[in-house]
Scaffold this motif. Structure first.
Motif, PDB file in Angstrom:
ATOM      1  N   HIS A 312       0.838  -1.190   0.000  1.00  0.00           N
ATOM      2  CA  HIS A 312       0.000   0.000   0.000  1.00  0.00           C
ATOM      3  C   HIS A 312       0.883   1.254   0.000  1.00  0.00           C
ATOM      4  CE1 HIS A 312      -4.109  -1.669   1.056  1.00  0.00           C
ATOM      5  NE2 HIS A 312      -3.341  -2.730   1.201  1.00  0.00           N
ATOM      6  N   SER A 313       0.229   2.403   0.007  1.00  0.00           N
ATOM      7  CA  SER A 313       0.902   3.695   0.079  1.00  0.00           C
ATOM      8  C   SER A 313      -0.068   4.663   0.750  1.00  0.00           C
ATOM      9  CB  SER A 313       1.240   4.152  -1.337  1.00  0.00           C
ATOM     10  OG  SER A 313       1.670   5.482  -1.370  1.00  0.00           O
ATOM     11  N   TYR A 314       0.373   5.510   1.688  1.00  0.00           N
ATOM     12  CA  TYR A 314       1.769   5.759   1.954  1.00  0.00           C
ATOM     13  C   TYR A 314       1.997   5.838   3.459  1.00  0.00           C
ATOM     14  CZ  TYR A 314       0.432  10.669   2.765  1.00  0.00           C
ATOM     15  OH  TYR A 314      -0.148  11.827   3.233  1.00  0.00           O
ATOM     16  N   GLY A 315       3.278   5.923   3.879  1.00  0.00           N
ATOM     17  CA  GLY A 315       3.551   6.080   5.291  1.00  0.00           C
ATOM     18  C   GLY A 315       4.877   5.542   5.784  1.00  0.00           C
ATOM     19  N   SER A 316       5.615   4.769   4.982  1.00  0.00           N
ATOM     20  CA  SER A 316       6.862   4.142   5.424  1.00  0.00           C
ATOM     21  C   SER A 316       6.606   3.304   6.673  1.00  0.00           C
ATOM     22  CB  SER A 316       7.948   5.193   5.697  1.00  0.00           C
ATOM     23  OG  SER A 316       8.220   5.951   4.555  1.00  0.00           O
ATOM     24  N   LEU A 317       5.721   2.326   6.516  1.00  0.00           N
ATOM     25  CA  LEU A 317       5.268   1.506   7.631  1.00  0.00           C
ATOM     26  C   LEU A 317       5.275   0.031   7.252  1.00  0.00           C
ATOM     27  CD1 LEU A 317       2.038   3.558   8.415  1.00  0.00           C
ATOM     28  CD2 LEU A 317       4.141   3.652   9.760  1.00  0.00           C
ATOM     29  N   ILE A 318       5.588  -0.831   8.214  1.00  0.00           N
ATOM     30  CA  ILE A 318       5.347  -2.265   8.101  1.00  0.00           C
ATOM     31  C   ILE A 318       4.439  -2.620   9.265  1.00  0.00           C
ATOM     32  CG2 ILE A 318       6.325  -4.579   8.023  1.00  0.00           C
ATOM     33  CD1 ILE A 318       8.959  -3.313   7.055  1.00  0.00           C
ATOM     34  N   LEU A 319       3.204  -2.934   8.940  1.00  0.00           N
ATOM     35  CA  LEU A 319       2.154  -3.133   9.937  1.00  0.00           C
ATOM     36  C   LEU A 319       1.742  -4.590  10.007  1.00  0.00           C
ATOM     37  CD1 LEU A 319      -0.049  -0.089   8.869  1.00  0.00           C
ATOM     38  CD2 LEU A 319       1.650  -0.142  10.705  1.00  0.00           C
ATOM     39  N   TYR A 320       1.515  -5.066  11.207  1.00  0.00           N
ATOM     40  CA  TYR A 320       1.030  -6.437  11.380  1.00  0.00           C
ATOM     41  C   TYR A 320      -0.211  -6.430  12.270  1.00  0.00           C
ATOM     42  CZ  TYR A 320       4.336  -5.999  15.360  1.00  0.00           C
ATOM     43  OH  TYR A 320       5.044  -5.578  16.454  1.00  0.00           O
ATOM     44  N   PRO A 321      -0.943  -7.546  12.335  1.00  0.00           N
ATOM     45  CA  PRO A 321      -2.188  -7.593  13.117  1.00  0.00           C
ATOM     46  C   PRO A 321      -1.943  -7.270  14.597  1.00  0.00           C
ATOM     47  CG  PRO A 321      -2.010  -9.490  11.644  1.00  0.00           C
ATOM     48  CD  PRO A 321      -0.682  -8.787  11.626  1.00  0.00           C
ATOM     49  N   TRP A 322      -2.990  -6.652  15.179  1.00  0.00           N
ATOM     50  CA  TRP A 322      -4.327  -6.546  14.620  1.00  0.00           C
ATOM     51  C   TRP A 322      -4.629  -5.109  14.154  1.00  0.00           C
ATOM     52  CZ3 TRP A 322      -6.111 -11.122  13.590  1.00  0.00           C
ATOM     53  CH2 TRP A 322      -5.901 -12.186  14.460  1.00  0.00           C
ATOM     54  N   GLY A 323      -5.561  -5.028  13.181  1.00  0.00           N
ATOM     55  CA  GLY A 323      -6.045  -3.737  12.745  1.00  0.00           C
ATOM     56  C   GLY A 323      -7.431  -3.433  13.274  1.00  0.00           C
ATOM     57  N   TRP A 324      -8.108  -4.430  13.834  1.00  0.00           N
ATOM     58  CA  TRP A 324      -9.470  -4.217  14.317  1.00  0.00           C
ATOM     59  C   TRP A 324      -9.516  -3.901  15.804  1.00  0.00           C
ATOM     60  CZ3 TRP A 324     -11.735  -7.280  18.115  1.00  0.00           C
ATOM     61  CH2 TRP A 324     -11.051  -8.454  18.460  1.00  0.00           C
ATOM     62  N   THR A 325      -8.397  -4.055  16.517  1.00  0.00           N
ATOM     63  CA  THR A 325      -8.352  -3.843  17.951  1.00  0.00           C
ATOM     64  C   THR A 325      -6.950  -3.405  18.350  1.00  0.00           C
ATOM     65  OG1 THR A 325      -8.611  -4.906  20.119  1.00  0.00           O
ATOM     66  CG2 THR A 325      -7.793  -6.272  18.329  1.00  0.00           C
ATOM     67  N   GLU A 326      -6.834  -2.843  19.531  1.00  0.00           N
ATOM     68  CA  GLU A 326      -5.521  -2.459  20.033  1.00  0.00           C
ATOM     69  C   GLU A 326      -4.741  -3.655  20.581  1.00  0.00           C
ATOM     70  OE1 GLU A 326      -5.815   0.721  22.806  1.00  0.00           O
ATOM     71  OE2 GLU A 326      -6.434   2.190  21.289  1.00  0.00           O
TER      72      GLU A 326
END
Length: 427
Positions: A312-326
């Protein structure tokens, strides 16, 4: 700057002078709101402002202390600046005329298409459309019948074929582990398919250098998840920032955010039930044929799949779960370990600093119904969203940036893949 880029820049300056015309984004400005001295009241005020999509669009998050990048309609700029001043908020103007920027970019892209027509290979000189990308992977499969396998996996709402390319080392061994990669979920993020194309080229053309990546693993890549939206953004400056799919969602609005359409905590948080919203989750989970294609790919390979990566774009990020909760998964240490490999490799190679972490707390907003959460829950032990760096106004790096961005992205992907291969050897 290379000689040909200098010549192109001069040509486009001349062309701009003769073809100036107004467009939808004429006079729009992009403001960056500092994270300093931000108040709860301001956060709430911004939250209310950006609900009016006719006048505001947030290009990056404004929660949890992050700087916000907000595009503002000319009629609302005085009100926006007053809001900032009343709250003693520091802000900068990143772009004083988005319409002019987009016009020049489109002129450049038009000239590049003439200078660099498709010739059997996709370079990094320009952005390519969906037909050219499909033709590219079809040609690769014909040229390398023992190493590359093409598969038609579905059709978009408007009837465009979605095709995956499976890349192997040609040893004909079955049941290897799998790394599944996709790009182009959000229509305006052109650099995402470009990065997927470069990934394909590296694995195909540099087998000797990447033999370890293909010894016990096959790579399955879907370059463009949302081809209807992707093509729509290439029509004109007016459509450049389109994000969603193109299936009508109400009598007045079109499109669903395909990355909120997956049936895992669907529409619980960080998504919208408003068909006109940029983050509309759809009338139901998997209402979009494009999301169904990715779902079926995930389930097709989950028994062998060790890493799912969506670009995806943009942000210079590597994101892992979870995205639905903290909250975070029990295996958060494994996810962080692999992400750190990509982060460190990119920093060492280019100096670009990527931020890594769980989606919700790293970007400070939830995004339920996303493909990375779905893939992880389905059984992929490593599942990431990789947000490439910003360029241009944010989502639109100029063509001159493609080369260094995709090469940098490849460095991170290859490093993460090597760690995955070490952690999850072929049984």
């Amino acid at each position: 700057m290379t000689v040909w880029w200098l010549l192109l820049a001069l040509s486009c300056l001349g062309l701009s002078a003769g073809l100036q015309k107004s467009n939808k984004y004429e006079g729009y400005k992009i403001y960056e709101v500092s994270s300093k001295a931000r108040s709860v009241a301001l956060e709430e005020a911004l939250s209310e402002l950006v609900k009016n999509a006719s006048y505001y669009e947030v290009f990056s998050g404004f929660k949890g202390g992050n700087s916000a990048k907000v595009m503002v309609h000319p009629d609302e700029q005085i009100s926006f600046v007053k809001l900032m001043d009343d709250n003693n908020v520091v802000y900068d103007i990143l772009n004083r005329n988005v319409g002019l920027t987009l016009s020049r970019q489109f002129e450049t892209n038009h000239m590049l298409r003439q200078w660099f027509p498709y010739n059997g290979r996709l370079g990094t000189e320009r952005y390519y459309n969906h037909d050219e990308i499909n033709q590219f992977i079809e040609d690769l499969a014909k040229e390398n019948p023992r190493r590359i396998f093409l598969k038609t996996v579905g059709k978009s709402y408007e009837g465009r074929w979605l095709k995956t390319v499976t890349i192997t080392n040609g040893d004909a061994r079955r049941n290897k582990n799998v790394i599944l990669v996709d790009g182009g979920f959000h229509a305006r993020e052109w650099i995402s398919p470009a990065a997927a194309i470069y990934l394909i080229s590296q694995l195909v053309d540099n087998l000797q250098d990447n033999a370890d990546l293909l010894q016990d693993y096959d790579w399955v890549i879907l370059p463009v998840v949302n081809p209807d939206g992707y093509e729509y953004t290439q029509l004109s400056e007016e459509t450049r920032f389109w994000r969603k799919t193109r299936k009508p969602s109400s009598p007045d609005c079109i499109g669903t955010d395909p990355n909120r359409n997956f049936d895992f905590h669907w529409n619980e948080t960080g998504a919208s039930s408003d068909p006109c919203s940029l983050t509309y989750a759809g009338e139901k989970a998997f209402s979009e044929p494009e999301a169904v294609v990715v779902r079926d790919l995930i389930h097709s390979y989950v028994d062998r799949g060790k890493m799912y990566l969506t670009l995806h774009s943009y942000g210079s990020l590597i994101l892992y779960p979870w995205g639905w909760t903290e909250g975070v998964p029990d295996t958060v240490a494994d996810l962080h370990e692999v992400a750190a490999e990509g982060q460190n490799a990119i920093l060492e190679a280019t100096g670009t600093e990527y931020l890594i972490g769980p989606s919700t707390t790293t970007i400070n907003y939830a995004a339920a119904g996303a493909s990375d959460d779905y893939a992880f829950n389905a059984g992929f032990p490593i599942s990431f969203t990789m947000e490439l760096p910003a360029g241009g106004t944010g989502f639109d790096p100029p063509a001159s940036d493609i080369d260094h961005l995709v090469k940098e992205t490849w460095v991170g992907i290859a490093a993460m893949a090597r760690r995955v291969i070490q952690k999850y050897p072929l049984a």
